[in-house]
Design an enzyme around this catalytic site. Sequence first.
Site, mmCIF file in Angstrom:
data_model
loop_
_atom_site.group_PDB
_atom_site.id
_atom_site.type_symbol
_atom_site.label_atom_id
_atom_site.label_comp_id
_atom_site.label_asym_id
_atom_site.label_seq_id
_atom_site.Cartn_x
_atom_site.Cartn_y
_atom_site.Cartn_z
ATOM 1 N N PHE A 15 0.834 -1.209 0.000
ATOM 2 C CA PHE A 15 0.000 0.000 0.000
ATOM 3 C C PHE A 15 0.876 1.269 0.000
ATOM 4 C CE2 PHE A 15 -2.109 2.752 3.432
ATOM 5 C CZ PHE A 15 -2.704 3.601 2.511
ATOM 6 N N PHE A 38 4.101 -10.952 -0.235
ATOM 7 C CA PHE A 38 3.329 -11.589 0.846
ATOM 8 C C PHE A 38 1.966 -10.902 1.010
ATOM 9 C CE2 PHE A 38 2.565 -11.860 5.616
ATOM 10 C CZ PHE A 38 1.846 -13.038 5.507
ATOM 11 N N ASP A 60 13.057 -11.462 -0.791
ATOM 12 C CA ASP A 60 12.639 -11.428 0.611
ATOM 13 C C ASP A 60 13.760 -10.743 1.409
ATOM 14 O OD1 ASP A 60 12.269 -12.205 3.353
ATOM 15 O OD2 ASP A 60 10.914 -13.789 2.658
ATOM 16 N N TYR A 66 22.486 -7.632 -2.606
ATOM 17 C CA TYR A 66 23.661 -6.863 -3.025
ATOM 18 C C TYR A 66 23.302 -6.040 -4.249
ATOM 19 C CZ TYR A 66 26.387 -9.194 0.475
ATOM 20 O OH TYR A 66 26.853 -9.617 1.689
ATOM 21 N N TYR A 147 5.061 -7.980 15.856
ATOM 22 C CA TYR A 147 5.141 -6.739 15.071
ATOM 23 C C TYR A 147 5.772 -5.623 15.921
ATOM 24 C CZ TYR A 147 3.443 -2.871 12.113
ATOM 25 O OH TYR A 147 3.337 -1.767 11.295
ATOM 26 N N LYS A 151 9.550 -4.237 15.388
ATOM 27 C CA LYS A 151 9.793 -2.848 14.967
ATOM 28 C C LYS A 151 10.649 -2.106 15.993
ATOM 29 C CE LYS A 151 7.310 -2.330 11.108
ATOM 30 N NZ LYS A 151 7.809 -1.790 9.847
ATOM 31 N N GLN A 164 27.540 3.228 15.760
ATOM 32 C CA GLN A 164 28.729 2.384 15.583
ATOM 33 C C GLN A 164 29.394 2.584 14.218
ATOM 34 O OE1 GLN A 164 27.675 -1.518 17.001
ATOM 35 N NE2 GLN A 164 29.515 -2.446 16.139
HETATM 36 P P1 NAD Z 1 1.495 -3.592 3.173
HETATM 37 O O1 NAD Z 1 1.229 -4.912 3.808
HETATM 38 O O2 NAD Z 1 0.537 -3.112 2.138
HETATM 39 O O3 NAD Z 1 2.958 -3.549 2.539
HETATM 40 C C1 NAD Z 1 4.045 -4.258 3.040
HETATM 41 C C2 NAD Z 1 4.801 -4.839 1.864
HETATM 42 O O4 NAD Z 1 5.941 -5.550 2.352
HETATM 43 C C3 NAD Z 1 3.968 -5.835 1.056
HETATM 44 O O5 NAD Z 1 4.049 -5.541 -0.312
HETATM 45 C C4 NAD Z 1 4.594 -7.179 1.394
HETATM 46 O O6 NAD Z 1 4.447 -8.131 0.358
HETATM 47 C C5 NAD Z 1 6.029 -6.786 1.651
HETATM 48 N N1 NAD Z 1 6.776 -7.733 2.488
HETATM 49 C C6 NAD Z 1 6.371 -8.332 3.630
HETATM 50 N N2 NAD Z 1 7.349 -9.128 4.108
HETATM 51 C C7 NAD Z 1 8.392 -9.033 3.229
HETATM 52 C C8 NAD Z 1 9.665 -9.618 3.175
HETATM 53 N N3 NAD Z 1 10.090 -10.490 4.103
HETATM 54 N N4 NAD Z 1 10.475 -9.299 2.131
HETATM 55 C C9 NAD Z 1 10.069 -8.439 1.168
HETATM 56 N N5 NAD Z 1 8.854 -7.860 1.175
HETATM 57 C C10 NAD Z 1 8.031 -8.137 2.201
HETATM 58 O O7 NAD Z 1 1.603 -2.530 4.359
HETATM 59 P P2 NAD Z 1 1.779 -0.938 4.309
HETATM 60 O O8 NAD Z 1 0.624 -0.348 4.993
HETATM 61 O O9 NAD Z 1 2.141 -0.484 2.964
HETATM 62 O O10 NAD Z 1 3.026 -0.767 5.292
HETATM 63 C C11 NAD Z 1 4.335 -0.505 4.799
HETATM 64 C C12 NAD Z 1 5.267 -0.276 5.978
HETATM 65 O O11 NAD Z 1 4.821 0.821 6.768
HETATM 66 C C13 NAD Z 1 5.360 -1.487 6.918
HETATM 67 O O12 NAD Z 1 6.697 -1.624 7.338
HETATM 68 C C14 NAD Z 1 4.488 -1.088 8.075
HETATM 69 O O13 NAD Z 1 4.904 -1.707 9.270
HETATM 70 C C15 NAD Z 1 4.679 0.419 8.114
HETATM 71 N N6 NAD Z 1 3.526 1.093 8.746
HETATM 72 C C16 NAD Z 1 2.343 1.218 8.073
HETATM 73 C C17 NAD Z 1 1.268 1.833 8.712
HETATM 74 C C18 NAD Z 1 -0.068 2.023 8.017
HETATM 75 O O14 NAD Z 1 -1.006 2.526 8.640
HETATM 76 N N7 NAD Z 1 -0.225 1.704 6.749
HETATM 77 C C19 NAD Z 1 1.399 2.315 10.023
HETATM 78 C C20 NAD Z 1 2.614 2.128 10.664
HETATM 79 C C21 NAD Z 1 3.680 1.534 10.027
HETATM 80 N N1 UDP Z 2 24.326 -7.349 3.594
HETATM 81 C C1 UDP Z 2 23.541 -7.266 2.463
HETATM 82 N N2 UDP Z 2 23.975 -6.525 1.414
HETATM 83 C C2 UDP Z 2 25.135 -5.849 1.441
HETATM 84 C C3 UDP Z 2 25.951 -5.935 2.590
HETATM 85 C C4 UDP Z 2 25.507 -6.693 3.656
HETATM 86 O O1 UDP Z 2 22.466 -7.856 2.402
HETATM 87 O O2 UDP Z 2 25.447 -5.198 0.431
HETATM 88 C C5 UDP Z 2 23.844 -8.148 4.733
HETATM 89 C C6 UDP Z 2 24.727 -9.328 5.031
HETATM 90 O O3 UDP Z 2 23.901 -10.478 4.978
HETATM 91 C C7 UDP Z 2 25.168 -9.102 6.448
HETATM 92 C C8 UDP Z 2 24.249 -8.036 6.999
HETATM 93 O O4 UDP Z 2 23.838 -7.302 5.858
HETATM 94 O O5 UDP Z 2 24.992 -10.253 7.221
HETATM 95 C C9 UDP Z 2 24.913 -7.100 7.972
HETATM 96 O O6 UDP Z 2 26.043 -6.557 7.363
HETATM 97 P P1 UDP Z 2 27.250 -5.974 8.227
HETATM 98 O O7 UDP Z 2 28.316 -5.556 7.260
HETATM 99 O O8 UDP Z 2 26.737 -4.944 9.138
HETATM 100 O O9 UDP Z 2 27.692 -7.166 9.145
HETATM 101 P P2 UDP Z 2 28.431 -8.545 8.845
HETATM 102 O O10 UDP Z 2 28.650 -8.688 7.364
HETATM 103 O O11 UDP Z 2 29.690 -8.397 9.586
HETATM 104 O O12 UDP Z 2 27.511 -9.574 9.405
#
Ligand code: NAD
Ligand code: UDP
Length: 322
Positions: A15, A38, A60, A66, A147, A151, A164
């Site tokens: 959203f 998701f 995900d 990278y 959640y 967060k 850091q």
């Molecule tokens: P949403 O559920 O519509 O969007 C979240 C998106 O994240 C989705 O597209 C979902 O597929 C994706 N996602 C979930 N897990 C994932 C993962 N492991 N890897 C990659 N993608 C992943 O929700 P939204 O309302 O758009 O919220 C977006 C962000 O804002 C969230 O982090 C939410 O916690 C934060 N937030 C939203 C609200 C609100 O009122 N809408 C309030 C507070 C915080």
């Molecule tokens: N990471 C990533 N993309 C990057 C660099 C790092 O996804 O371009 C991820 C990687 O999996 C790592 C994590 O970020 O475990 C944290 O990175 P950081 O350099 O802080 O710590 P470290 O590599 O020492 O675990």
Amino acid sequence: MMLRKRVLVTGGVGFLGSHLCERLLAEGHDVLCIDNFFTGTKDNVLHLLDNHHFELVRHDVTFPLYVEVDEIYNLACPASPVHYQHDPVQTTKTSVHGAINMLGLAKRVKAKIFQASTSEVYGDPHIHPQTEDYRGNVNPIGPRACYDEGKRCAETLFFDYHRQHNLRIKVARIFNTYGPRMHPNDGRVVSNFIVQALKGEPITIFGDGSQTRSFCYVDDLIEGFIRLMASGDDVTGPINLGNPGEFTIRQLAEQVIAETGAKSKLIFKPLPQDDPLQRQPNITLARQHLGWEPKIPLKDGLKRTIAYFDDLLRRMKVEAAS
Ligand code: NAD
Ligand code: UDP
Ligand code: UDP
């Protein structure tokens, strides 16, 4: 002249993410949108797919990524209680491992990084309205904890990477936001009430409806994101972004009925465990540091959101019939 930046948006087909991608493209940036689909759907960004400056990748955030980017908006995480409680372990992993990976990425490429935190870090608050220095009242073992604590831990990680590793961080605490492209079945109150009203079904109020929320229209919120990202490096947040207009859930139901002209009755269901009784942002910091405040009143935002769901439900009906 504006510099074209390479911007990563995680959770970009959700959203909020889809509205953010649209806004960043309109400002002339290259947008890399990643999502595991998701809760978000490709439909939310279909209209962006032909834009050469937009790239959509299935990924995900709990796995490393990278890529080379200048700015990162970390939004990936299901946001509605129904969705984030569906697989609570994955929810915590998404917030915590997702934050670590995105912070690691930001550290490697020296990108500025924004975190979509939440008013849920305040839990069921004892301070009203909530200011950023309030430390919250969260049940660490309840059904919302995956959640809320996820967060909160993500915020901890952001500030530790900042201290850091000198990362440039921007932490926004987002209050309830609504608008077009909310998922029709995600259980959030605004989408639930509008869909129920448009279908002529009863409106489900949890508890007696006296609990309050403050609802921000999506366009106002996205303006806040952009301003926070553009602010000086000394502005790290956490900073509340939301609309201070506070309404009871019953008032919201009545307003939705008035705006849709529906004949829906109100029905009452039990209040879910740990459901916060009141929530209203104090946005003094956002006004001071970002010159930001919401402009769109609930009535106008509801009208736009109702028009969206009306159109969506008609299309879904046509598709089901064909
Ligand atoms: P949403 O559920 O519509 O969007 C979240 C998106 O994240 C989705 O597209 C979902 O597929 C994706 N996602 C979930 N897990 C994932 C993962 N492991 N890897 C990659 N993608 C992943 O929700 P939204 O309302 O758009 O919220 C977006 C962000 O804002 C969230 O982090 C939410 O916690 C934060 N937030 C939203 C609200 C609100 O009122 N809408 C309030 C507070 C915080
Ligand atoms: N990471 C990533 N993309 C990057 C660099 C790092 O996804 O371009 C991820 C990687 O999996 C790592 C994590 O970020 O475990 C944290 O990175 P950081 O350099 O802080 O710590 P470290 O590599 O020492 O675990
Ligand atoms: N709510 C309700 N009926 C619904 C959905 C939600 O009364 O059909 C209530 C819910 O109990 C909560 C408020 O509306 O008090 C906001 O719920 P939502 O899930 O939208 O967001 P959150 O609780 O995370 O603020």
